[in-house]
Scaffold this active site. Structure first.
Site, PDB file in Angstrom:
ATOM      1  N   CYS A   2      10.422  44.237 -30.141  1.00 19.55           N
ATOM      2  CA  CYS A   2      10.559  43.028 -30.920  1.00 19.55           C
ATOM      3  C   CYS A   2       9.779  41.909 -30.246  1.00 19.55           C
ATOM      4  CB  CYS A   2      12.005  42.551 -31.097  1.00 19.55           C
ATOM      5  SG  CYS A   2      13.020  43.702 -31.994  1.00 19.55           S
ATOM      6  N   ARG A  28       4.592  44.724 -30.166  1.00 22.64           N
ATOM      7  CA  ARG A  28       5.958  44.892 -29.653  1.00 22.64           C
ATOM      8  C   ARG A  28       6.909  45.467 -30.699  1.00 22.64           C
ATOM      9  NH1 ARG A  28       6.650  41.958 -24.904  1.00 22.64           N
ATOM     10  NH2 ARG A  28       8.887  42.191 -25.123  1.00 22.64           N
ATOM     11  N   TRP A  73      11.345  45.715 -34.085  1.00 21.49           N
ATOM     12  CA  TRP A  73      11.449  47.142 -33.822  1.00 21.49           C
ATOM     13  C   TRP A  73      12.931  47.448 -34.015  1.00 21.49           C
ATOM     14  CZ3 TRP A  73      14.007  50.440 -30.395  1.00 21.49           C
ATOM     15  CH2 TRP A  73      13.524  51.758 -30.349  1.00 21.49           C
ATOM     16  N   ASN A  99      15.744  39.783 -29.589  1.00 20.22           N
ATOM     17  CA  ASN A  99      15.196  41.021 -29.045  1.00 20.22           C
ATOM     18  C   ASN A  99      16.272  41.596 -28.138  1.00 20.22           C
ATOM     19  OD1 ASN A  99      13.696  42.991 -27.746  1.00 20.22           O
ATOM     20  ND2 ASN A  99      12.462  41.557 -26.549  1.00 20.22           N
ATOM     21  N   GLY A 100      16.653  42.862 -28.336  1.00 23.72           N
ATOM     22  CA  GLY A 100      17.701  43.462 -27.506  1.00 23.72           C
ATOM     23  C   GLY A 100      18.890  43.854 -28.357  1.00 23.72           C
ATOM     24  N   GLU A 473       0.575  64.201 -19.812  1.00 23.45           N
ATOM     25  CA  GLU A 473       0.110  62.932 -20.371  1.00 23.45           C
ATOM     26  C   GLU A 473      -0.737  63.176 -21.628  1.00 23.45           C
ATOM     27  OE1 GLU A 473       0.503  59.925 -20.461  1.00 23.45           O
ATOM     28  OE2 GLU A 473      -1.380  59.086 -21.178  1.00 23.45           O
ATOM     29  N   LYS A 477      -0.155  61.525 -25.347  1.00 28.56           N
ATOM     30  CA  LYS A 477      -1.198  60.788 -26.080  1.00 28.56           C
ATOM     31  C   LYS A 477      -1.366  61.354 -27.482  1.00 28.56           C
ATOM     32  CE  LYS A 477      -1.567  58.063 -24.470  1.00 28.56           C
ATOM     33  NZ  LYS A 477      -0.945  57.475 -23.353  1.00 28.56           N
ATOM     34  N   GLU A 480       1.929  60.859 -29.771  1.00 32.44           N
ATOM     35  CA  GLU A 480       2.322  59.525 -30.224  1.00 32.44           C
ATOM     36  C   GLU A 480       1.386  58.930 -31.265  1.00 32.44           C
ATOM     37  OE1 GLU A 480       2.473  56.345 -27.259  1.00 32.44           O
ATOM     38  OE2 GLU A 480       0.829  57.276 -26.193  1.00 32.44           O
ATOM     39  N   HIS A 496       6.507  82.159 -18.361  1.00 38.16           N
ATOM     40  CA  HIS A 496       7.970  82.100 -18.245  1.00 38.16           C
ATOM     41  C   HIS A 496       8.609  81.599 -19.537  1.00 38.16           C
ATOM     42  CE1 HIS A 496       7.580  83.041 -14.028  1.00 38.16           C
ATOM     43  NE2 HIS A 496       6.657  82.100 -13.930  1.00 38.16           N
ATOM     44  N   LYS A 590       5.247  48.840 -27.952  1.00 43.18           N
ATOM     45  CA  LYS A 590       4.511  48.832 -26.690  1.00 43.18           C
ATOM     46  C   LYS A 590       5.418  48.675 -25.479  1.00 43.18           C
ATOM     47  CE  LYS A 590       0.770  48.637 -24.169  1.00 43.18           C
ATOM     48  NZ  LYS A 590       0.216  49.967 -23.852  1.00 43.18           N
TER      49      LYS A 590
HETATM   50  O1  M6R Z   1       4.928  49.272 -19.753  1.00 46.02           O
HETATM   51  P1  M6R Z   1       5.263  50.562 -19.105  1.00 46.02           P
HETATM   52  O2  M6R Z   1       4.102  51.170 -18.382  1.00 46.02           O
HETATM   53  O3  M6R Z   1       6.463  50.477 -18.208  1.00 46.02           O
HETATM   54  O4  M6R Z   1       5.621  51.530 -20.292  1.00 46.02           O
HETATM   55  C1  M6R Z   1       6.100  52.820 -20.063  1.00 46.02           C
HETATM   56  C2  M6R Z   1       6.038  53.662 -21.298  1.00 46.02           C
HETATM   57  O5  M6R Z   1       6.813  53.114 -22.313  1.00 46.02           O
HETATM   58  C3  M6R Z   1       4.595  53.820 -21.804  1.00 46.02           C
HETATM   59  O6  M6R Z   1       3.764  54.339 -20.812  1.00 46.02           O
HETATM   60  C4  M6R Z   1       4.554  54.768 -23.036  1.00 46.02           C
HETATM   61  O7  M6R Z   1       4.891  56.051 -22.655  1.00 46.02           O
HETATM   62  C5  M6R Z   1       3.167  54.712 -23.664  1.00 46.02           C
HETATM   63  N1  M6R Z   1       3.275  54.242 -25.010  1.00 46.02           N
HETATM   64  C6  M6R Z   1       2.493  56.026 -23.775  1.00 46.02           C
HETATM   65  O8  M6R Z   1       1.192  55.895 -24.215  1.00 46.02           O
END
Ligand code: M6R
Length: 595
Positions: A2, A28, A73, A99-100, A473, A477, A480, A496, A590
């Site tokens: 948010c 956000r 959000w 927010n929260g 990772e 990517k 998402e 396994h 984000k």
């Molecule tokens: O701001 P941060 O690096 O603490 O965020 C951590 C994760 O939320 C962030 O890396 C998330 O996994 C990304 N959207 C992935 O691309």
């Protein structure tokens, strides 16, 4: 999660300012948006579902000098216009954005209903303006009413409330970020901005004042007062000038921030590597001295921490412990005052990381933060911060922050092994390789590959050593932004269980390097190929087993930094080919400020 924005001051275009500010906060949350503005007694409220991106700021140009706005959000209540913020008090004079989570909202809502309040939404937020209204009836002062209302809320939140009667903005935080922007012309005060993030108002001012947890602020555009929420005690705040530039947060000629930020890596890794050598040595010594070093982060940052476990082990022969920040609570028994917690976070606001820091501090341990956003809560709460300096990252998918984090962590590993100069040289060479590698032909090749595989619903990535966290990772990517079911494994783990998922033609990406893990990972690739997998090799050398080969130059122990880049590009094009907006992946935001 948010985005919150507010303005009060001399300007009469508060509506336009708020919409523009909100557009900079959209990363956000983008389920719905809303704005409330006023020039006096009348409150104008507009809200809708969907992203704010297409809204014309000119449509909000009616004269007004006080506004709050929000991009959502969703947590409590579905994505509907009714649930969009701002929410209003019973008499319509108070508008609140939030927010929260107000954890005890059901109980508060019941009490308020008994007092005759009616509710329009399913949100936890709506109790806030109603409760402020009740408190205002008792004390007659808006700031005090907000403070008294806050004393009833359980949970972590940031709220921003506007009152038409007193022409004031009041904000409070207990976990989610809030920053005040002070606008002056030739030293004369014009007004104040309050937002979740600095870029929301950076066009207007570079002078900021930070709210800490448990603090509130009240302003009518002429005066400003910071207070402790619990005690009401007045707090003095320094005005701080920020130094980074707004150009860094614009998309320029790129269609999406994600691609722009992938391309930024041509120079952002160099900026990450150019750390003060004395500082890096001091940190290396602190890790070597610590009785137990723990690395924590979430999502992509967690994968950087995992890679660092390998860097510290292989390059410095030093053992450290890794846990996703959300799991760290379970390891607190091992923390001592002499232990060190290293937290890695792009935003510096991630709730699980902040909680890990607080656990460590309760045990008397020291905290080193590796962050991108200067002035973020993690930066301000850590004992020591190392900034990765990669510039603002706006796309939800983290790209340049990851390579910056990896570069800094590998640099520290070299310093721990007393080979700092060698590490710096290797990393600067790697940074310049990225510049060469991200050429139009390379990008186009990945676009063609994405076109070839974008209809596959399953994709697997394997790696070994530091390429194992990079395989994980890669999966994040791809998942998402393209919604392809992607999974990353350690190559040796396939037999396994996961190998049962391989069918004729399943795309499998194999991350390789010219290192001691090479023969093993090639054997794992053979196991996949024998089950019909379509093998996409990524690395410095072409092998017959590869159906496709993405050439990545040899970077020795920095190979992870190079190998992840083509996957970022591939993920981007998979999203585009599948008709998805990579900058606004569904269900995500984000900055994850809720637990
Ligand atoms: O701001 P941060 O690096 O603490 O965020 C951590 C994760 O939320 C962030 O890396 C998330 O996994 C990304 N959207 C992935 O691309």
């Amino acid at each position: 999660m948010c985005g919150i924005f507010g303005y009060v001051g001399k300007r009469t275009d508060a509506g336009t300012i708020a919409i523009e500010g909100l557009k900079n906060l959209e990363y956000r949350g983008y389920d719905s948006w809303g704005i409330a503005c006023t020039a006096g007694k009348e409150l104008t409220v507009s809200k809708d579902i969907g992203p704010i991106g297409g809204i014309r700021s000119e449509d909000f140009s009616a004269p007004c000098s006080l506004a709050v706005a929000h991009t959502r959000w969703a947590t409590h209540g579905g994505v509907t216009q009714r649930n969009a913020h701002p929410h209003l008090s019973e008499d319509g004079s108070i508008a609140v954005v939030h927010n929260g989570i107000v954890e005890n909202y059901l109980e508060l809502r019941r009490d308020l209903k008994e007092k005759g309040h009616t509710f329009q939404s399913e949100t936890d937020t709506e109790v806030i303006p109603h409760l402020i209204e009740e408190e205002l009836k008792k004390c007659g002062d808006f700031a005090e009413a907000v403070r008294n209302a806050c004393l009833h809320f359980d949970g972590r939140y940031a709220i921003l409330a506007l009152h038409t009667g007193s022409n004031m903005l009041v904000a409070a935080r207990t976990g989610s970020p809030l920053i005040v922007g002070v606008e002056k012309t030739d030293g004369v005060l014009n007004g104040y901005f309050i937002a979740s993030d600095i870029p929301a108002f950076m066009k207007h001012t570079r002078i900021v004042q930070y709210l800490d947890d448990g603090e509130m602020v009240a302003t009518d555009g002429k005066m400003i007062r910071f207070q402790d929420i619990k005690t009401g005690e007045v707090r003095e705040k320094r005005e701080i000038s920020i130094t980074y530039h707004i150009e860094q947060s614009q998309k320029g000629d790129f269609e999406h921030f994600m691609l722009k930020e992938i391309m930024d890596q041509k120079e952002s890794v160099t900026r990450a590597v150019n750390q003060d050598e004395g500082e890096i040595r001091t940190i290396a010594e602190a890790i070597l001295r610590a009785k137990g070093t723990f690395l924590v982060g979430c999502g992509t940052a967690a994968k950087a921490c995992m890679a660092a476990e390998y860097f510290f082990s292989v390059v410095a022969e030093h053992h450290v412990n890794f846990a996703p920040a959300s799991e760290f609570k379970l390891f607190h028994h091992f923390l001592k005052p002499e232990s060190l917690l290293i937290v890695v976070s792009q935003s510096g606001e991630t709730a699980d990381v902040l909680e890990a820091m607080r656990i460590a501090r309760d045990k008397g341990s020291k905290v080193l933060a590796i962050v991108n956003v200067e002035g973020s809560t993690i930066d301000r709460e850590a004992d020591y911060t190392l900034l990765i300096n990669v510039g603002q990252e706006r796309a939800v998918a983290s790209t340049k922050a990851l390579t910056g984090q990896l570069a800094v962590l590998l640099l520290i590993a070299y310093a721990m092994g007393e080979r700092l100069k060698e590490g710096r040289t290797l990393l600067l060479e790697t940074a310049s390789t990225i510049n060469d590698m991200l050429n139009p032909r390379f990008v186009e090749r990945l676009e063609v590959l994405a076109a070839k595989i974008h209809k596959n619903e399953n994709l697997f990535i394997i790696g070994k050593s530091w390429n194992y966290p990079m395989a994980m990772e890669s999966a994040i990517k791809i998942q998402e932004v393209s919604y392809v079911h992607a999974e990353g494994f350690a190559g040796g783990e396939l037999k396994h269980g996961p190998i049962a998922l391989i069918e004729e033609g399943t795309p499998c990406i194999v991350l390789t390097g010219n290192d001691e893990a090479l023969q093993d990972i090639l054997s794992n690739a053979q196991e996949l190929k024998a089950r019909g997998a379509f093998i996409i090799g990524v690395g410095p050398t072409k092998f017959d087993i590869f159906d496709e080969w993405i050439k990545v130059p040899d970077a020795g122990s920095a190979q992870a930094i190079l190998n992840i880049i083509p996957i970022q590009v591939l993920a981007y094009f998979l999203a585009v080919k599948r008709g998805k907006n990579p900058d606004m992946p569904r269900n995500l935001a984000k900055s994850v400020t809720v637990k």
